[in-house]
Design a protein around this motif. Structure first.
Motif, short mmCIF file in Angstrom:
data_model
loop_
_atom_site.label_atom_id
_atom_site.label_comp_id
_atom_site.label_asym_id
_atom_site.label_seq_id
_atom_site.Cartn_x
_atom_site.Cartn_y
_atom_site.Cartn_z
N GLU A 40 36.65 -44.53 -58.30
CA GLU A 40 36.15 -44.49 -59.57
C GLU A 40 35.19 -45.62 -59.83
O GLU A 40 34.36 -45.34 -60.82
CB GLU A 40 37.07 -44.50 -60.61
CG GLU A 40 38.10 -43.38 -60.61
CD GLU A 40 39.17 -43.37 -61.52
OE1 GLU A 40 39.38 -44.65 -62.19
OE2 GLU A 40 39.70 -42.31 -61.83
N GLY A 41 34.94 -46.35 -58.72
CA GLY A 41 33.93 -47.42 -58.87
C GLY A 41 34.32 -48.97 -59.33
O GLY A 41 33.35 -49.65 -59.39
N HIS A 42 35.57 -49.07 -59.60
CA HIS A 42 36.23 -50.44 -60.00
C HIS A 42 36.13 -51.24 -58.64
O HIS A 42 36.40 -50.87 -57.65
CB HIS A 42 37.43 -50.39 -60.59
CG HIS A 42 37.48 -49.44 -61.94
ND1 HIS A 42 36.98 -49.81 -62.98
CD2 HIS A 42 37.86 -48.25 -61.87
CE1 HIS A 42 37.23 -48.93 -63.89
NE2 HIS A 42 37.60 -48.02 -63.39
N GLY A 43 35.81 -52.62 -59.02
CA GLY A 43 36.02 -53.56 -57.76
C GLY A 43 37.39 -53.91 -57.35
O GLY A 43 38.37 -53.61 -58.03
N HIS A 44 37.49 -54.34 -56.06
CA HIS A 44 38.80 -54.51 -55.56
C HIS A 44 39.60 -55.71 -56.33
O HIS A 44 40.64 -55.38 -56.74
CB HIS A 44 38.76 -55.25 -54.23
CG HIS A 44 38.16 -54.12 -53.16
ND1 HIS A 44 38.16 -54.29 -51.74
CD2 HIS A 44 37.46 -53.00 -53.31
CE1 HIS A 44 37.70 -53.16 -51.27
NE2 HIS A 44 37.06 -52.53 -52.14
N ARG A 45 38.81 -56.72 -56.90
CA ARG A 45 39.52 -57.90 -57.69
C ARG A 45 39.77 -57.15 -58.92
O ARG A 45 40.91 -57.45 -59.33
CB ARG A 45 38.61 -59.16 -57.71
CG ARG A 45 38.54 -59.80 -56.25
CD ARG A 45 37.59 -61.08 -56.61
NE ARG A 45 37.50 -61.54 -55.40
CZ ARG A 45 38.04 -62.74 -54.95
NH1 ARG A 45 39.10 -63.04 -55.54
NH2 ARG A 45 37.91 -63.14 -53.66
N GLU A 46 38.92 -56.51 -59.51
CA GLU A 46 39.31 -55.66 -60.74
C GLU A 46 40.50 -54.97 -60.55
O GLU A 46 41.38 -54.99 -61.51
CB GLU A 46 38.20 -54.88 -61.30
CG GLU A 46 38.37 -54.40 -62.78
CD GLU A 46 36.99 -53.42 -63.14
OE1 GLU A 46 37.39 -52.76 -64.05
OE2 GLU A 46 36.03 -53.50 -62.45
N ALA A 47 40.68 -53.91 -59.61
CA ALA A 47 41.85 -53.41 -59.53
C ALA A 47 43.05 -54.04 -59.21
O ALA A 47 44.36 -53.79 -59.82
CB ALA A 47 41.44 -52.48 -57.96
N ALA A 48 42.97 -55.15 -58.51
CA ALA A 48 44.14 -56.11 -58.26
C ALA A 48 44.51 -56.64 -59.80
O ALA A 48 45.71 -56.69 -59.90
CB ALA A 48 43.65 -57.10 -57.08
N ARG A 49 43.89 -57.16 -60.37
CA ARG A 49 44.23 -57.64 -61.73
C ARG A 49 44.77 -56.42 -62.55
O ARG A 49 45.77 -56.59 -63.24
CB ARG A 49 42.83 -58.22 -62.40
CG ARG A 49 42.40 -59.66 -62.14
CD ARG A 49 41.50 -60.12 -62.96
NE ARG A 49 40.36 -59.53 -63.02
CZ ARG A 49 39.39 -59.51 -62.27
NH1 ARG A 49 39.27 -60.50 -61.34
NH2 ARG A 49 38.24 -58.92 -62.28
#
Length: 108
Positions: free
Chosen positions: A6-15
């Motif tokens: 959906e466009g979220h970054g990897h680190r953002e998804a991890a958080r």
């Protein structure tokens, strides 16, 4: 995966999911490389070690002598086949051939 798609970054998804970045990166990388999320096969696949060519000889040797030790097999492999291996390697091959080691009960 959908969250990252959906466009979220990897680190953002991890958080967001409270996991390590590696737990997000690895599946994304796997899907990019293979097109799937099925895990890769583990191990080396077998069938290509130093002892593959002498498996029959090893089995015959153990069946013929019976009480042969791993150290004796290692020495014979070095002498007769010029193969230098650790005794653990010989044990793994014997186990793979279905030859297990059981000590005889006392007095048998």
């Amino acid at each position: 995966m959908t969250y990252v798609d959906e466009g979220h970054g990897h680190r953002e998804a991890a958080r967001h999911f409270r996991v390590s970045p590696k737990s997000v990166n690895d599946p994304v990388k796997l899907r990019r490389e293979t097109g799937l999320l099925t895990p890769r096969q583990q191990g080396n696949g077998g069938g290509h070690g130093k002892l593959v060519g002498v498996a029959g000889w090893l089995k015959a040797r153990v069946m013929a002598k019976g009480e042969i030790t791993l150290n004796e097999l290692v020495a014979e492999l070095a002498q007769t086949h010029s193969i230098a291996v650790h005794r653990a390697t010989v044990w793994r091959m014997l186990r793979g051939l279905g030859l297990t080691h059981k000590k005889s009960p006392a007095g048998a």
